[in-house]
Write a protein that holds these residues in place. Structure first.
Motif, short mmCIF file in Angstrom:
data_model
loop_
_atom_site.label_atom_id
_atom_site.label_comp_id
_atom_site.label_asym_id
_atom_site.label_seq_id
_atom_site.Cartn_x
_atom_site.Cartn_y
_atom_site.Cartn_z
N ALA A 87 0.82 -1.21 0.00
CA ALA A 87 0.00 0.00 0.00
C ALA A 87 0.85 1.27 0.00
O ALA A 87 0.45 2.29 -0.56
CB ALA A 87 -0.93 0.00 1.21
N PHE A 88 2.02 1.21 0.63
CA PHE A 88 2.90 2.39 0.66
C PHE A 88 3.29 2.77 -0.76
O PHE A 88 3.24 3.96 -1.15
CB PHE A 88 4.15 2.05 1.49
N LEU A 89 3.68 1.80 -1.58
CA LEU A 89 4.12 2.08 -2.94
C LEU A 89 2.95 2.37 -3.87
O LEU A 89 3.09 3.13 -4.82
CB LEU A 89 4.99 0.94 -3.44
N VAL A 90 1.79 1.80 -3.59
CA VAL A 90 0.59 2.17 -4.34
C VAL A 90 0.31 3.66 -4.13
O VAL A 90 0.01 4.41 -5.07
CB VAL A 90 -0.62 1.33 -3.91
N ALA A 91 0.41 4.11 -2.89
CA ALA A 91 0.17 5.53 -2.58
C ALA A 91 1.18 6.42 -3.28
O ALA A 91 0.83 7.50 -3.79
CB ALA A 91 0.23 5.74 -1.06
N ALA A 92 2.45 6.00 -3.32
CA ALA A 92 3.47 6.81 -3.99
C ALA A 92 3.17 6.94 -5.47
O ALA A 92 3.25 8.04 -6.04
CB ALA A 92 4.85 6.19 -3.76
N PHE A 93 2.81 5.83 -6.12
CA PHE A 93 2.50 5.90 -7.55
C PHE A 93 1.23 6.71 -7.81
O PHE A 93 1.13 7.39 -8.83
CB PHE A 93 2.40 4.50 -8.15
N ALA A 94 0.28 6.67 -6.89
CA ALA A 94 -0.91 7.51 -7.03
C ALA A 94 -0.51 8.98 -7.04
O ALA A 94 -1.04 9.78 -7.83
CB ALA A 94 -1.89 7.22 -5.90
N CYS A 95 0.43 9.35 -6.20
CA CYS A 95 0.93 10.73 -6.19
C CYS A 95 1.55 11.08 -7.54
O CYS A 95 1.25 12.12 -8.14
CB CYS A 95 1.96 10.92 -5.08
#
Length: 498
Positions: free
Chosen positions: A66-74
């Motif tokens: 989820a951490f990296l999903v959030a980063a790519f969403a940014c």
């Protein structure tokens, strides 16, 4: 040709290998297709909450896909991810948010989680109800904005100078000898600069990133074997914990897939470096020296290290020089301040929020390290910044801890120094000036409300005399030397509280 955004690179990888694993953490795996789709959904959710190109988004999550999903969403919105520890205290979070003024915070402000200061916007970590279709092209002006405690005790944010364009950052992956494909293990916390950077670069290179919720030496060896890991990031504390495993466990691990172990973030004791080179071979042990600011970087493999024990290598990014107190360049072999720059006309590698760089004309900057260069340009560090305590690879700034101690009733002054620790390398030790005995448990309970766990002093002593001279200066190096001398303890230099 137009530079490819991080989001476009992810979309291409998802199309090429949709069902292959992209990120794994403690048995939780998402595929490339899921990483792409989930980050599209989350980006739309962020946009609905006011996130747009150029916005900062603070990510307060544990290590997880989820951490990296959030980063790519940014990145897909052109926003700037700002990683933060999931164990951050409300006071630390408030200070950082006052600096950054993010458009939203992921992982805080929801029921049962870290409370948010007034005015901060909570953002979701999942968004199943939103469309997963591709988004319009957007470019983040900076691809990351990690934080660090400042030498003044105040936090600072280090905003990368490169936008989130793959061609502008992928050269770092080559410098780090990262593979294109296969598995990469990044067991460190993603809120730290190096793990976040390495995980991102590995994904942009098409590699499967294997994380750990919290570092565990035996589990790491099992994961290297299970996922056929080719590239591993470690700090010396991790290396020592692996070496301290039962030799039968350590030597029985199948590390045949492992091409390279990259270590940085703290000095590696020579004996530890030697045993790792003996274990894996010099070509598979690789050290990097650089700050989060990345004005310059050095690198050295184990084979070159054996020929130059103690060196952190030659510059592979930017330029390095060693200057004396008068600002003049020192000859080979003489110790002075280490100064770095990308190049005389190169664009800035970063920008500070909440701090000011130590600079000289020509674009040179100093992070406070002392060292020397040999005749071939190999750098040897003789000391770190005297104030910074490296606790298992994490920076602890004494001024921040001292400021928290000064708030406690009955404490007149405090000085925090680093003392050696067999596992973490160093730990904070607090020297407290006060007129009356203190309750160690009460002091620690007070500090836990203000500081993250790794910043807490592991030991205390009280003194009745002033810790600072007439100019208000404290000689931390002298105080540390006294506490490392047995005679100082024999003469009753303070007493331990804990």
């Amino acid at each position: 040709m137009t530079d490819t955004t991080f989001g476009e690179t992810l979309a291409a990888l998802a199309e090429a290998q949709p069902d292959s694993p992209a990120v794994t953490c403690a048995g939780d795996t998402i595929t490339w297709a899921e990483l792409d789709r989930d980050s599209n959904r989350l980006a739309r959710a962020y946009a609905a909450h006011g996130v747009h190109q150029g916005s900062y988004v603070s990510i307060v999550l544990e290590n997880s896909p989820a951490f990296l999903v959030a980063a790519f969403a940014c990145w897909k919105l052109g926003a700037v991810p700002q990683p933060l520890s999931s164990r951050i205290t409300p006071g630390e979070l408030r200070a950082i948010l006052q600096l950054v003024r993010p458009a939203g915070v992921v992982g805080a402000g929801t029921a049962g989680s870290l409370p948010l200061p007034p005015g901060a916007v909570p953002l979701p970590a999942t968004a199943e109800e939103y469309d997963c279709a591709p988004l319009p092209r957007a470019v983040s002006p900076s691809w990351k904005a990690p934080t660090s405690g400042g030498s003044t005790g105040q936090p600072k944010v280090i905003v990368a100078g490169s936008p989130a364009l793959t061609e502008q950052v992928i050269g770092l992956a080559r410098l780090l000898r990262m593979p294109q494909g296969g598995a990469v293990s990044v067991p460190g916390p993603l809120h730290h600069n190096a793990p976040f950077m390495f995980a991102t670069l590995a994904l942009l290179s098409g590699s499967h990133v294997v994380l750990q919720p919290r570092f565990d030496a035996k589990t790491l060896l099992d994961e290297i074997e299970a996922h056929r890991v080719r590239w591993l990031y470690a700090v010396p504390t991790m290396m020592q914990r692996i070496w301290n495993l039962d030799p039968a466990v350590r030597d029985g691990a199948d590390l045949s897939s492992l091409d390279l172990v990259v270590h940085m973030a703290a000095p590696c004791p020579p004996w530890l470096k030697q045993v790792w080179i003996d274990w894996l071979g010099g070509a598979r042990v690789f050290e990097i020296y650089a700050g989060t600011e990345a004005q310059a970087a050095t690198a050295i493999d184990g084979t070159d290290w054996l020929a130059r024990p103690g060196s952190v290598g030659r510059a592979v990014l930017g330029e390095i020089q060693v200057l004396g107190p008068d600002g003049k360049q020192l000859p080979a072999g003489e110790v002075g301040e280490v100064w770095m720059r990308r190049g005389p006309d190169a664009p800035a590698a970063y920008a500070y929020i909440g701090a000011t760089a130590q600079t000289r004309s020509g674009g040179w900057e100093c992070l406070g390290d002392l060292g020397r260069l040999d005749e071939d340009g190999f750098l040897y560090l003789t000391d770190r910044n005297s104030d910074v305590i490296l606790v298992g690879g994490s920076n602890v700034y004494p001024a921040e801890v001292e400021a928290a101690l000064a708030e406690y009733p009955g404490i007149d002054d405090a000085c925090v120094i680093g003392l050696p620790h067999h596992d973490l390398g160093a730990v904070p030790h607090a020297i407290v000036q006060c007129a009356h005995p203190l309750d160690a448990a009460a002091v620690l309970a007070f500090l836990r409300e203000r500081l993250s766990p790794y910043k807490l002093p592991r030991s205390f002593e009280t003194v009745g005399h002033p810790l600072r001279d007439e100019a208000g200066k404290v000689r931390r190096s002298a105080l540390r030397t006294e506490r490392l001398t047995p005679a100082a303890h024999d003469n009753g230099a303070g007493h331990a509280l804990r």
